[in-house]
Design a protein around this motif. Sequence first.
Motif, PDB file in Angstrom:
ATOM      1  N   ILE A  72      23.089 -18.239   4.328  1.00  0.00           N
ATOM      2  CA  ILE A  72      21.885 -19.037   4.123  1.00  0.00           C
ATOM      3  C   ILE A  72      21.259 -19.412   5.474  1.00  0.00           C
ATOM      4  N   GLY A  73      22.128 -19.618   6.455  1.00  0.00           N
ATOM      5  CA  GLY A  73      21.639 -20.158   7.725  1.00  0.00           C
ATOM      6  C   GLY A  73      20.564 -19.314   8.396  1.00  0.00           C
ATOM      7  N   GLY A  74      20.621 -17.980   8.221  1.00  0.00           N
ATOM      8  CA  GLY A  74      19.672 -17.112   8.909  1.00  0.00           C
ATOM      9  C   GLY A  74      18.317 -16.989   8.224  1.00  0.00           C
ATOM     10  N   LEU A  75      18.203 -17.507   6.993  1.00  0.00           N
ATOM     11  CA  LEU A  75      16.963 -17.275   6.241  1.00  0.00           C
ATOM     12  C   LEU A  75      15.729 -17.824   6.955  1.00  0.00           C
ATOM     13  N   ILE A  76      15.780 -19.095   7.298  1.00  0.00           N
ATOM     14  CA  ILE A  76      14.576 -19.727   7.864  1.00  0.00           C
ATOM     15  C   ILE A  76      14.278 -19.203   9.274  1.00  0.00           C
ATOM     16  N   PRO A  77      15.270 -19.128  10.179  1.00  0.00           N
ATOM     17  CA  PRO A  77      14.926 -18.591  11.503  1.00  0.00           C
ATOM     18  C   PRO A  77      14.485 -17.133  11.469  1.00  0.00           C
ATOM     19  N   ALA A  78      15.050 -16.331  10.557  1.00  0.00           N
ATOM     20  CA  ALA A  78      14.621 -14.927  10.476  1.00  0.00           C
ATOM     21  C   ALA A  78      13.162 -14.860  10.020  1.00  0.00           C
ATOM     22  N   TYR A  79      12.828 -15.641   9.017  1.00  0.00           N
ATOM     23  CA  TYR A  79      11.448 -15.644   8.506  1.00  0.00           C
ATOM     24  C   TYR A  79      10.472 -16.083   9.599  1.00  0.00           C
ATOM     25  N   GLU A  80      10.793 -17.195  10.250  1.00  0.00           N
ATOM     26  CA  GLU A  80       9.851 -17.746  11.237  1.00  0.00           C
ATOM     27  C   GLU A  80       9.751 -16.837  12.470  1.00  0.00           C
ATOM     28  N   THR A  81      10.865 -16.256  12.867  1.00  0.00           N
ATOM     29  CA  THR A  81      10.827 -15.341  14.023  1.00  0.00           C
ATOM     30  C   THR A  81      10.021 -14.092  13.670  1.00  0.00           C
ATOM     31  N   SER A  82      10.187 -13.626  12.447  1.00  0.00           N
ATOM     32  CA  SER A  82       9.462 -12.419  12.021  1.00  0.00           C
ATOM     33  C   SER A  82       7.953 -12.660  12.023  1.00  0.00           C
ATOM     34  N   ARG A  83       7.574 -13.900  11.707  1.00  0.00           N
ATOM     35  CA  ARG A  83       6.147 -14.254  11.697  1.00  0.00           C
ATOM     36  C   ARG A  83       5.559 -14.061  13.095  1.00  0.00           C
ATOM     37  N   HIS A  84       6.331 -14.444  14.108  1.00  0.00           N
ATOM     38  CA  HIS A  84       5.823 -14.304  15.488  1.00  0.00           C
ATOM     39  C   HIS A  84       5.918 -12.870  15.990  1.00  0.00           C
ATOM     40  N   LEU A  85       6.825 -12.092  15.400  1.00  0.00           N
ATOM     41  CA  LEU A  85       6.934 -10.681  15.793  1.00  0.00           C
ATOM     42  C   LEU A  85       5.933  -9.817  15.027  1.00  0.00           C
ATOM     43  N   GLY A  86       5.429 -10.350  13.918  1.00  0.00           N
ATOM     44  CA  GLY A  86       4.476  -9.584  13.101  1.00  0.00           C
ATOM     45  C   GLY A  86       5.132  -8.473  12.306  1.00  0.00           C
ATOM     46  N   VAL A  87       6.389  -8.690  11.886  1.00  0.00           N
ATOM     47  CA  VAL A  87       7.077  -7.694  11.044  1.00  0.00           C
ATOM     48  C   VAL A  87       7.666  -8.423   9.832  1.00  0.00           C
ATOM     49  N   PRO A  88       7.980  -7.699   8.750  1.00  0.00           N
ATOM     50  CA  PRO A  88       8.526  -8.378   7.576  1.00  0.00           C
ATOM     51  C   PRO A  88       9.956  -8.890   7.805  1.00  0.00           C
TER      52      PRO A  88
END
Length: 192
Positions: A72-88
């Motif tokens: 569960i721990g990686g869900l939010i940081p992965a989503y938010e980091t992906s937003r800044h990288l511009g990838v899904p």
Amino acid sequence: MNTDEVLGIFREAGAVLEGHFILTSGLRSPVFLQKARVFMHADKTERLCKALAEKIRAGVPGKIDYVVGPAIGGLIPAYETSRHLGVPAIWVEREGGEFRLRRFEIASGARVVIVEDIVTTGLSIRETIECLRELGAEVVAAACIIDRSAGKTHVGVPLIALAEYEVPAYPADRLPPELAAIPAVKPGSRNI
Ligand SMILES: O=P(O)(O)OC[C@H]1O[C@H](OP(=O)(O)OP(=O)(O)O)[C@H](O)[C@@H]1O
Ligand SMILES: O=C(O)c1cc(=O)[nH]c(=O)[nH]1
Ligand SMILES: [Mg+2]
């Protein structure tokens, strides 16, 4: 963003807990970084993950097809980091104790970066790599907000940490007396 700034955000959020904690690896520690208390704040999460995305961009040559977060721990940081990288952003979650990509399909050869919250032994990242490689993905790097091993953990791919913060962790049968005197709690989601 340097380690002091990252730890400052964790402290400001009340996320640096002291006590006796059972970690996901089974190791015991007097300190637990309760990242959920940081990720509940969108502004703090955005600052951390924007900086992590910049570090990933600088450290990973070539295309990134997906960011993968271990639940569960990686869900939010992965989503938010992906937003800044511009990838899904997609995620692996436990089924019968094993990480599985239950909700998504991924093309063989897809280039992925794993984004975790905290790294202690690297066990969770290694499990995620195994799951993704079985599907034919190429794990080009892993990244995390805080590496509690301060660079000592190796996961078989480059590990990009926004901050390194060395925290003691002990095998259960080798506890210092002051830790053994405190009842242990297990905050993470493995085995529940
Ligand atoms: O490097 P490691 O030794 O694997 O430790 C770090 C892992 O521990 C935590 O997950 P946990 O399994 O406790 O559950 P959570 O993701 O629900 O917090 C954290 O989110 C990392 O995934
Ligand atoms: O090793 C872990 O399980 C772990 C340590 C930590 O500080 N925070 C966390 O969420 N997990
Ligand atoms: Mg986790």
